[in-house]
Design an enzyme around this catalytic site. Structure first.
Site, PDB file in Angstrom:
ATOM      1  N   LYS A  20       0.841  -1.201   0.000  1.00 47.29           N
ATOM      2  CA  LYS A  20       0.000   0.000   0.000  1.00 47.29           C
ATOM      3  C   LYS A  20       0.880   1.257   0.000  1.00 47.29           C
ATOM      4  O   LYS A  20       2.096   1.187   0.238  1.00 47.29           O
ATOM      5  CB  LYS A  20      -0.924  -0.047   1.218  1.00 47.29           C
ATOM      6  CG  LYS A  20      -1.969  -1.183   1.153  1.00 47.29           C
ATOM      7  CD  LYS A  20      -2.797  -1.213   2.429  1.00 47.29           C
ATOM      8  CE  LYS A  20      -3.952  -2.202   2.327  1.00 47.29           C
ATOM      9  NZ  LYS A  20      -4.798  -2.153   3.559  1.00 47.29           N
ATOM     10  N   TYR A  60     -12.653  -2.495  -3.050  1.00 50.56           N
ATOM     11  CA  TYR A  60     -13.216  -2.393  -1.703  1.00 50.56           C
ATOM     12  C   TYR A  60     -14.735  -2.250  -1.718  1.00 50.56           C
ATOM     13  O   TYR A  60     -15.320  -1.688  -0.785  1.00 50.56           O
ATOM     14  CB  TYR A  60     -12.559  -1.228  -0.951  1.00 50.56           C
ATOM     15  CG  TYR A  60     -11.141  -1.546  -0.483  1.00 50.56           C
ATOM     16  CD1 TYR A  60     -10.861  -2.717   0.231  1.00 50.56           C
ATOM     17  CD2 TYR A  60     -10.085  -0.668  -0.730  1.00 50.56           C
ATOM     18  CE1 TYR A  60      -9.572  -3.015   0.671  1.00 50.56           C
ATOM     19  CE2 TYR A  60      -8.790  -0.959  -0.292  1.00 50.56           C
ATOM     20  CZ  TYR A  60      -8.549  -2.137   0.410  1.00 50.56           C
ATOM     21  OH  TYR A  60      -7.271  -2.416   0.855  1.00 50.56           O
ATOM     22  N   ASN A 123      -1.822   0.021   7.332  1.00 53.83           N
ATOM     23  CA  ASN A 123      -1.343  -1.339   7.623  1.00 53.83           C
ATOM     24  C   ASN A 123      -0.515  -1.975   6.506  1.00 53.83           C
ATOM     25  O   ASN A 123      -0.388  -3.193   6.428  1.00 53.83           O
ATOM     26  CB  ASN A 123      -2.492  -2.232   8.105  1.00 53.83           C
ATOM     27  CG  ASN A 123      -3.594  -2.384   7.074  1.00 53.83           C
ATOM     28  OD1 ASN A 123      -3.497  -1.846   5.971  1.00 53.83           O
ATOM     29  ND2 ASN A 123      -4.629  -3.113   7.416  1.00 53.83           N
ATOM     30  N   HIS A 126      -1.783  -5.323   1.378  1.00 55.66           N
ATOM     31  CA  HIS A 126      -3.035  -6.030   1.094  1.00 55.66           C
ATOM     32  C   HIS A 126      -2.721  -7.456   0.675  1.00 55.66           C
ATOM     33  O   HIS A 126      -1.763  -7.686  -0.065  1.00 55.66           O
ATOM     34  CB  HIS A 126      -3.810  -5.353  -0.047  1.00 55.66           C
ATOM     35  CG  HIS A 126      -4.945  -6.201  -0.548  1.00 55.66           C
ATOM     36  ND1 HIS A 126      -6.152  -6.273   0.099  1.00 55.66           N
ATOM     37  CD2 HIS A 126      -5.022  -7.065  -1.591  1.00 55.66           C
ATOM     38  CE1 HIS A 126      -6.940  -7.140  -0.541  1.00 55.66           C
ATOM     39  NE2 HIS A 126      -6.277  -7.639  -1.570  1.00 55.66           N
ATOM     40  N   GLU A 137      -9.683 -10.334  -7.744  1.00 54.25           N
ATOM     41  CA  GLU A 137      -8.758  -9.208  -7.564  1.00 54.25           C
ATOM     42  C   GLU A 137      -7.641  -9.222  -8.606  1.00 54.25           C
ATOM     43  O   GLU A 137      -7.248  -8.166  -9.107  1.00 54.25           O
ATOM     44  CB  GLU A 137      -8.174  -9.235  -6.144  1.00 54.25           C
ATOM     45  CG  GLU A 137      -9.232  -8.914  -5.094  1.00 54.25           C
ATOM     46  CD  GLU A 137      -8.707  -8.911  -3.664  1.00 54.25           C
ATOM     47  OE1 GLU A 137      -9.449  -8.462  -2.773  1.00 54.25           O
ATOM     48  OE2 GLU A 137      -7.558  -9.355  -3.428  1.00 54.25           O
TER      49      GLU A 137
HETATM   50  P1  IDP Z   1      -7.699  -6.934   5.251  1.00 53.53           P
HETATM   51  O1  IDP Z   1      -6.887  -5.883   4.516  1.00 53.53           O
HETATM   52  O2  IDP Z   1      -6.920  -7.519   6.397  1.00 53.53           O
HETATM   53  O3  IDP Z   1      -8.262  -7.976   4.335  1.00 53.53           O
HETATM   54  P2  IDP Z   1     -10.377  -5.789   5.387  1.00 53.53           P
HETATM   55  O4  IDP Z   1     -11.364  -6.050   6.468  1.00 53.53           O
HETATM   56  O5  IDP Z   1     -10.625  -6.416   4.050  1.00 53.53           O
HETATM   57  O6  IDP Z   1      -8.925  -6.183   5.948  1.00 53.53           O
HETATM   58  O7  IDP Z   1     -10.273  -4.208   5.232  1.00 53.53           O
HETATM   59  C1  IDP Z   1      -9.584  -3.658   4.157  1.00 53.53           C
HETATM   60  C2  IDP Z   1      -8.715  -2.515   4.654  1.00 53.53           C
HETATM   61  O8  IDP Z   1      -9.543  -1.476   5.148  1.00 53.53           O
HETATM   62  C3  IDP Z   1      -7.780  -2.851   5.802  1.00 53.53           C
HETATM   63  O9  IDP Z   1      -6.584  -3.471   5.390  1.00 53.53           O
HETATM   64  C4  IDP Z   1      -7.531  -1.486   6.384  1.00 53.53           C
HETATM   65  O10 IDP Z   1      -6.584  -0.753   5.586  1.00 53.53           O
HETATM   66  C5  IDP Z   1      -8.884  -0.833   6.235  1.00 53.53           C
HETATM   67  N1  IDP Z   1      -9.702  -0.988   7.434  1.00 53.53           N
HETATM   68  C6  IDP Z   1     -10.408  -2.071   7.797  1.00 53.53           C
HETATM   69  N2  IDP Z   1     -11.065  -1.864   8.938  1.00 53.53           N
HETATM   70  C7  IDP Z   1     -10.765  -0.598   9.323  1.00 53.53           C
HETATM   71  C8  IDP Z   1     -11.142   0.223  10.433  1.00 53.53           C
HETATM   72  O11 IDP Z   1     -11.908  -0.191  11.317  1.00 53.53           O
HETATM   73  N3  IDP Z   1     -10.618   1.487  10.470  1.00 53.53           N
HETATM   74  C9  IDP Z   1      -9.792   1.968   9.520  1.00 53.53           C
HETATM   75  N4  IDP Z   1      -9.410   1.227   8.456  1.00 53.53           N
HETATM   76  C10 IDP Z   1      -9.892  -0.031   8.354  1.00 53.53           C
HETATM   77 MG    MG Z   2      -9.746  -7.899   2.866  1.00 55.59          MG
END
Ligand code: IDP
Ligand code: MG
Length: 157
Positions: A20, A60, A123, A126, A137
């Site tokens: 990212k 997303y 974080n 992805h 994807e």
């Molecule tokens: P993942 O990336 O671990 O698969 P997902 O639930 O698919 O997690 O969410 C996609 C991305 O959205 C996360 O990697 C993170 O960057 C962001 N995200 C998810 N939940 C939150 C939140 O509660 N607050 C802020 N960002 C979030």
């Molecule tokens: Mg995800």
């Protein structure tokens, strides 16, 4: 032919991994590639790009109603990212384990998020979360001519 031709291992799985924009800014691309290479996976596609809004909206789509969605799109648009396709036995599950929990605060040390990130809004990486999602994807981010079907003569299952 060596043993990797055996039927049990012949069907190869692929996943979409993206460093990212925060990972690119922090010069973590090489470290992340290194982890997937040394684990034994095979890189079959890679490009750096500023993610188009439409691609992010598709990527997303399931999160579009979440309160953090606008911030997520801004984050993912904040600079270039590096999209990759990795191939190998159980790569979807193993890469999720390598990446760690979505919430970086809960990600275990030794995982990518657990080593490089403190908060889920930044974080770093992805990884597709299922084989079915991975296929969607990969076709969203890459066209087939961008994926290289090369033979590995190195140990690989
Ligand atoms: P993942 O990336 O671990 O698969 P997902 O639930 O698919 O997690 O969410 C996609 C991305 O959205 C996360 O990697 C993170 O960057 C962001 N995200 C998810 N939940 C939150 C939140 O509660 N607050 C802020 N960002 C979030
Ligand atoms: Mg995800």
């Amino acid at each position: 032919r060596h043993f990797s031709s055996s039927a049990a291992f012949r069907i190869q799985e692929r996943t979409l991994i993206a460093v990212k924009p925060d990972g690119v800014q922090r010069r973590l691309v090489g470290d992340i590639i290194k982890r997937f290479e040394q684990r034994g996976f095979k890189l079959v596609g890679m490009k750096m790009l500023q993610a188009p809004e439409g691609v992010l909206a598709d990527h997303y789509h399931d999160l579009r109603q979440k309160s953090f969605y606008p911030a997520l799109i801004r984050y993912m648009s904040s600079g270039p990212l590096v999209a990759m396709v990795w191939e190998g036995y159980n790569v979807v599950g193993t890469s999720r384990a390598m990446v760690g929990e979505t919430n970086s605060a809960e990600a275990k040390p030794g995982t990518i998020r657990g080593d490089f990130s403190i908060h889920m809004s930044r974080n770093v990486i992805h990884a597709s979360d299922s084989v079915e999602v991975a296929q969607k994807e990969i076709s969203l981010w890459f066209c087939s001519s961008e994926l290289v079907d090369w033979d590995s003569n190195f140990y690989q299952v």
